[in-house]
Design a protein around this motif. Structure first.
Motif, PDB file in Angstrom:
ATOM      1  N   ALA A  50       0.875  -1.258   0.066  1.00  0.00           N
ATOM      2  CA  ALA A  50      -0.058   0.168  -0.001  1.00  0.00           C
ATOM      3  C   ALA A  50       0.792   1.199   0.020  1.00  0.00           C
ATOM      4  O   ALA A  50       1.922   1.160   0.621  1.00  0.00           O
ATOM      5  N   LYS A  51       0.597   2.197  -0.912  1.00  0.00           N
ATOM      6  CA  LYS A  51       0.943   3.412  -0.804  1.00  0.00           C
ATOM      7  C   LYS A  51       0.818   4.462   0.187  1.00  0.00           C
ATOM      8  O   LYS A  51      -0.627   4.666  -0.172  1.00  0.00           O
ATOM      9  N   LYS A  90      -2.414  -8.676   7.497  1.00  0.00           N
ATOM     10  CA  LYS A  90      -3.232  -7.667   6.806  1.00  0.00           C
ATOM     11  C   LYS A  90      -4.436  -7.005   7.375  1.00  0.00           C
ATOM     12  O   LYS A  90      -5.346  -7.692   7.708  1.00  0.00           O
ATOM     13  N   ILE A  94      -6.497   0.309   5.833  1.00  0.00           N
ATOM     14  CA  ILE A  94      -5.163   0.714   5.444  1.00  0.00           C
ATOM     15  C   ILE A  94      -5.184   2.142   4.967  1.00  0.00           C
ATOM     16  O   ILE A  94      -5.926   2.210   3.929  1.00  0.00           O
ATOM     17  N   GLY A  95      -4.463   2.885   5.380  1.00  0.00           N
ATOM     18  CA  GLY A  95      -4.405   4.371   4.714  1.00  0.00           C
ATOM     19  C   GLY A  95      -3.687   5.496   5.467  1.00  0.00           C
ATOM     20  O   GLY A  95      -3.091   5.274   6.597  1.00  0.00           O
ATOM     21  N   VAL A  97      -4.137   6.340   1.491  1.00  0.00           N
ATOM     22  CA  VAL A  97      -3.265   5.975   0.445  1.00  0.00           C
ATOM     23  C   VAL A  97      -3.459   6.912  -0.744  1.00  0.00           C
ATOM     24  O   VAL A  97      -4.273   7.728  -0.632  1.00  0.00           O
ATOM     25  N   ALA A 117      -2.123  -1.433  -3.780  1.00  0.00           N
ATOM     26  CA  ALA A 117      -2.862  -0.597  -3.371  1.00  0.00           C
ATOM     27  C   ALA A 117      -2.648   0.842  -3.581  1.00  0.00           C
ATOM     28  O   ALA A 117      -1.408   1.453  -2.887  1.00  0.00           O
ATOM     29  N   SER A 118      -3.339   1.741  -4.234  1.00  0.00           N
ATOM     30  CA  SER A 118      -3.105   3.107  -4.328  1.00  0.00           C
ATOM     31  C   SER A 118      -4.270   3.919  -4.805  1.00  0.00           C
ATOM     32  O   SER A 118      -5.042   3.370  -5.142  1.00  0.00           O
ATOM     33  N   SER A 138      -5.589  -0.207  -7.805  1.00  0.00           N
ATOM     34  CA  SER A 138      -5.824   1.079  -7.492  1.00  0.00           C
ATOM     35  C   SER A 138      -7.250   1.412  -7.312  1.00  0.00           C
ATOM     36  O   SER A 138      -8.055   0.501  -7.587  1.00  0.00           O
ATOM     37  N   TYR A 146     -12.220   1.079  -1.820  1.00  0.00           N
ATOM     38  CA  TYR A 146     -11.701   2.300  -1.132  1.00  0.00           C
ATOM     39  C   TYR A 146     -12.988   3.331  -0.745  1.00  0.00           C
ATOM     40  O   TYR A 146     -14.102   3.234  -1.235  1.00  0.00           O
ATOM     41  N   VAL A 160      -8.334   2.147   2.460  1.00  0.00           N
ATOM     42  CA  VAL A 160      -8.709   0.971   1.634  1.00  0.00           C
ATOM     43  C   VAL A 160      -9.022  -0.293   2.365  1.00  0.00           C
ATOM     44  O   VAL A 160      -8.501  -0.211   3.533  1.00  0.00           O
ATOM     45  N   SER A 162      -8.641  -3.832   2.929  1.00  0.00           N
ATOM     46  CA  SER A 162      -7.591  -4.826   2.376  1.00  0.00           C
ATOM     47  C   SER A 162      -8.232  -6.020   2.058  1.00  0.00           C
ATOM     48  O   SER A 162      -7.974  -6.805   1.035  1.00  0.00           O
TER      49      SER A 162
END
Length: 313
Positions: A50-51, A90, A94-95, A97, A117-118, A138, A146, A160, A162
């Motif tokens: 993930a970014k 996981k 997550i974020g 992002v 993931a972006s 993405s 997202y 996001v 996951s």
């Protein structure tokens, strides 16, 4: 607090063949089991990358404490962005992002064909991401996964789920992380930092936790869901950086980091700093770290942070 500036001396540069300056500045942590067995990372387990937005407006992050590896990358404006690699665990969310960068195509190739993931990528880069070994998941490709947290300012508020992303490929054996006892030759240290033009990433040793407390710009870096972020091992890796062909909306050119080849580094573990040489012969290979005498430097079990420090800074 002990302060020290890392400067790779002429003798060290002769041995390692590169120039870099890495500064030695406060921080944070997460209690978590070591990734995989004590000697390596989880071979074959699916990988999600993930970014993560790391601008001040994007903090605190969510889910970052569960990452096996966190890369800190230079981006436009002298700031930093994170690439968080998840395999052992996981987290559900997550974020925040943000978008992928050209650097990711080479850096993340070592993880086989992970899910990426972006929030997307620059129009000039989308085709390259789609054609790479990365599974482009993405927000443009998987919009249902997202969502935005409107209690935070846009664009720093995209997260996001996951479990709603496609499963990534397994972690290849050739790029495993290797854990084990520290070699001799380390120098005791309390605090080290890496500096970008507009960002300072600090690591403060906590003897009681046996971890490095992370700070951003002198402020403790804490995940909203798990608390202070505390890797067991930190790598300050000197890298060559050039301008990519991509600019942001403000006209700032996106840096392109070279993560293959070799160069100097500093490995932090067990309250010590180890001068090191890094080597990554190809995109699908992992990076190895050795002492000036050629002995391998394994990681301490737990989360690993690698800060990509531009050699000219």
């Amino acid at each position: 607090m002990q302060q020290r500036w890392w400067v790779f001396t002429a003798a060290f540069l002769t041995t390692l063949g590169m120039c870099a300056v890495v500064a030695c500045g406060s921080g944070t942590r997460t209690d978590r089991a070591p990734p995989g067995p004590d000697t390596s990372s989880p071979v074959g387990a699916p990988v999600l990358v993930a970014k993560i937005d790391n601008s001040p407006q994007a903090r605190p992050p969510v889910g970052l404490g569960a990452a096996d590896v966190v890369y800190v990358e230079p981006v436009e404006g002298g700031l930093s962005r994170l690439a968080a690699v998840f395999s052992t665990d996981k987290p559900p969310v997550i974020g925040p992002v943000r978008s992928a960068r050209e650097t990711d195509l080479t850096l993340l190739d070592q993880f086989g064909n992970p899910t990426l993931a972006s929030s997307g990528a620059a129009p000039e880069l989308v085709a390259a991401v789609d054609q790479s070994s990365l599974q482009n998941a993405s927000a443009e490709r998987q919009p249902a996964a997202y969502f935005r947290d409107y209690s935070r300012p846009a664009p720093h508020n995209m997260f996001v789920h996951s479990d709603q992303l496609p499963e990534g490929g397994g972690w290849p054996a050739d790029s495993q992380l290797h854990f084990g006892p520290a070699p001799p030759g380390g120098r005791p240290t309390q605090y080290e930092e890496a500096r970008y033009p507009a960002a300072v990433i600090g690591f403060d040793w906590s003897p009681g936790d046996q971890r490095w407390r992370v700070s951003m710009g002198g402020t403790a870096y804490t995940a909203a869901d798990t608390g202070p972020l505390m890797p067991s091992t930190v790598v300050l890796q000197s890298v060559q950086v050039s301008n990519s062909s991509i600019s942001d909306v403000a006209g700032s050119v996106s840096p392109l980091v070279r993560t293959t080849g070799s160069g100097p580094a500093v490995v932090l573990r067990d309250g010590q700093a180890f001068p090191a040489s890094w080597s990554r012969p190809s995109q699908d290979a992992g990076t190895t770290y050795t002492t000036p005498t050629g002995a391998p430097i394994p990681f301490a079990p737990g989360q690993v942070w690698t800060v990509l420090v531009p050699a000219q800074f």
